[in-house]
Design a protein around this motif. Sequence first.
Motif, mmCIF file in Angstrom:
data_model
loop_
_atom_site.group_PDB
_atom_site.id
_atom_site.type_symbol
_atom_site.label_atom_id
_atom_site.label_comp_id
_atom_site.label_asym_id
_atom_site.label_seq_id
_atom_site.Cartn_x
_atom_site.Cartn_y
_atom_site.Cartn_z
ATOM 1 N N MET A 202 0.848 -1.172 0.000
ATOM 2 C CA MET A 202 0.000 0.000 0.000
ATOM 3 C C MET A 202 0.886 1.225 0.000
ATOM 4 N N LYS B 83 -0.074 4.452 0.432
ATOM 5 C CA LYS B 83 -0.621 5.620 1.112
ATOM 6 C C LYS B 83 -1.073 5.285 2.518
ATOM 7 N N THR C 225 -3.385 5.015 5.240
ATOM 8 C CA THR C 225 -4.843 4.998 5.321
ATOM 9 C C THR C 225 -5.253 4.408 6.651
ATOM 10 N N ASP D 9 -6.640 1.297 0.286
ATOM 11 C CA ASP D 9 -5.785 1.743 -0.812
ATOM 12 C C ASP D 9 -5.751 0.693 -1.921
#
Length: 946
Positions: free
Chosen positions: A1, A3, A5, A698
């Motif tokens: 992933m 990002k 989140t 994500d």
Amino acid sequence: MRKVTRILAVGLMLLLAQAAIQAQLTTGSISGTVTDVSGAVVPGASVNVKGQGGQNYTAVTNGEGYFTIPGVQAGTPTYTVSISAPNFKTAVVQNVKVDVGTPATVNAVLQAGQISEQVVITGGGEVLQSETATIGTTISGRQILETPIQSRDALDLVALLPGTATVGTIRTSSINGLPKSAITIQIDGVDVQDNYLKSSDGFFTFIRPRIDAIDEVTVSTSNPGAQASGDGAVSIGFATRRGTDSYRGSGFWQHRDEGLNATNFQNNYQRINKAKLRLNQFGFSVGGPIPFLNFGEGVDAFDSGKGKRFFFVNYERFHLNEGSTARSRVTLTPQAQGGTFRYGAGGASQVSLFQLAQNAGLANTIDPTVNSMLNTIQAATNGTGSYQALGLLGNFNTRSFVFSNVANQRRRFLTIRGDANITKDHAVELIINDQPFRSTGDFLNNQDSIFPGIENYGAQFSDRRSLSLGFRSNFGTNVINQFRYAQLAGWLGGGTVFGAVTPESFFDDTQRGFNIALGSNLAGLTAINNNSARTSPTRDFTDVVTWVKGNHTFQFGGQLKSIKTDGSTKGFIRPTISFGYLGDELDSRVRDAFNETTMPGASPDEIFQARELYATLTGRVAGYAGNATLGPDGRYVANGTNAFIIEEETNGLFAQDTWRFKNNFQITAGVRWQPTLGAKLNTASYSFLTNPATMAYDVSGYGNSFSPGTLTGQVPTFTGNTAGQRAYENDLNNFAPSVGVVWSPNFSGFLGKVLGREGAGVIRGGFARAFVREGTFLVDGSIGLHPGGSFGLARTPTSIDPNTLLTAGTLFRNPGNPNLVSPTFNPIPSYPRPVDPELDLTVAFKPDLKTGYVDSWSLGYQRQFGSDTVVEVSYVANRGKDMHLFYNVNEINAVENGFGAEFRLAQQNLYANIAAGRGANFRYFGPDSGTSPLPIILSYFASTNP
């Protein structure tokens, strides 16, 4: 992933409180069994209850000799219970105390004789609790007034009760290990908590119960029953004192002075006076009947009001003049303000910065605004406080000024209560609280004056009001209806302002409408450049019907409750302008004016200090900061106010039956339906994940964390909300059962001696589910983190965008300076909005978010010894389920980004060096030592370039 989140397993619990919690927390009941001297029950006996406040309740014993009177007003004014039947003397039981939400037991034994004869018992009701399985404690009367506590706040009394744990201040207390959101606090049925911060600051009341105004406080910690399980597992209920047929009053004054306190070491060392602490608390209370004129012929002209109308008033003042702990500010010496810079050992060398600037063709006078600011600071330091020795801060041009600020708090506590017995079957009560709060300086949030006498500081201003209006009606002898309207703030007025600083505070000759940040680590004139305001009003309608039928007492109820948080935050009251040296590349003229040649013998650090001081004195602009805030209309405003409204509408229904199966055995069972509606956002000032189901995790997708190459998710984007949109889905399938058993066994033989025969011991146990309501901050503090709510309006000298470029070397004094205006921006948001992986924090609500609840169960035994002593041993347990919390769903992708491969190469390189005899200065943290090799790898990278 790729990002960061987060998903929020937290949602605002809509409290759909039980319909009867308000009635439960303002009234109690009186029950009992009537027998003759042989132990046979007496059916059809008349029961009359009279209170000191004019109350009059009646009942008739059933075929089992049992009676119950629900909805009896609780409090220290006691009741007299008279029980009569043909061919028996009348039994009169005096001083019967009724506690909030707790049945009082009055068992009577009638003696043969004339009904006109009386047998008076002055000891009050039974001390054993044989009517309910609820675990709770009540403090009332003299206990409230005489228990030593830190303040005159009656909530502090709860910290003394079993199950309450306090670490630090009383405000941090928890009960039975449950989270703060599991606590509900009411005064006369009014929800008085701060419903914005309930989850984190639940042991706190917006309306403060004062010990002279409170008649009793009851804490229920287990098995609350269906009538009191919709707003938390722990119920704290306060009942306000009421007037009686006699006029009674009291007054007080308490004083505290710092003259009685010892001076601490820090004050002695820094030659600072003791912090000011002068507290005066004073007030009075009075209550009694309300007289009234009679009208008409043949009646007395004056009605004393006894037995009909009553009032109670409590008025208090809280005046606190206090001082802060030592504050330290960095200021310039008078010589440095004049442009003289000292350096070298002991500050023996000096140069004139303005002369060197003149030689280099630079501005050679102090900026007028800077000069005004520094003169204001100098004047403020001529009174209290002291300067520390030169050189302590690493140079001889700045010095530390140490002082103690002064501030004051003014609070008023007014409670007004009125009661009226309209008829023998109908009664009404009205309770109003008004508690304004004013302060100058806010030590709690470290928002006090930056220097003595400078009026830019934080403060709290709030108006805190509540209203409780209740009606009790008898319909015959076995049906009672209780209605209550309770309100906190709202149209009554009430809210809190934090940081009472306005834009006008910056419009004078000292800052010219800006918040100016001086360089050289100097303190300016601004303590705060932001403010916020908040109010969390509640409105509550409840109605409860109690029906006594034979051996059953049925209760039915409903509730409509509205909770709203109306808040605003202003991050920049005025734009911030900073002064200072921008560095050798961006400010080469200043670099060339102050160097090793013009400052012979100066170190590189001292040369930098000289450049920084010169830039500050002449007002060389180094930065511009502000923000654009999304307003409630969905448009951006420069340095605007972020206003939001979060609303919860709650409705609840419950039914409960108390069945007295036998005189010594009782079962209570009930159920509550508590649908939870999603919190409603009434302003278009938030944003949501465009598709939470596919974007919350994500690009990896749900369940694919640590599954490299599996990309079933979607790149997150955000879309603005619409006014009236709910933060999460409704949760309607919420049912809370409860059951309790009370048994007074009649053991014989050895067990009878130890455990008691009938009437001397009680076994109680039960199970109940209570729903938990979270504070509205869990919504605002979650989706409020989403991108789009605000963005920076900064100017920097390194920007590649001409719109946000700051021209290096410009002076604050220059007219029409383009660096002193906000960059232009589009006021209309653009959606869907992408996520910035470096800046944005994504929080989402779990799609199938459930309402949290607490299951509690208990088993205990009470044993009576003598007429007024009871010993109880209980096992009490609770378990939270579906409680709301944050959890991080980030995946650190250590495979696809190449980190794992580089880590293995570093390991191999390290071990090879160790095997070859290199890196002998490192200790080996290998598997044989039982320690991870990570510490040596980090050390290796820090000192070697393999």
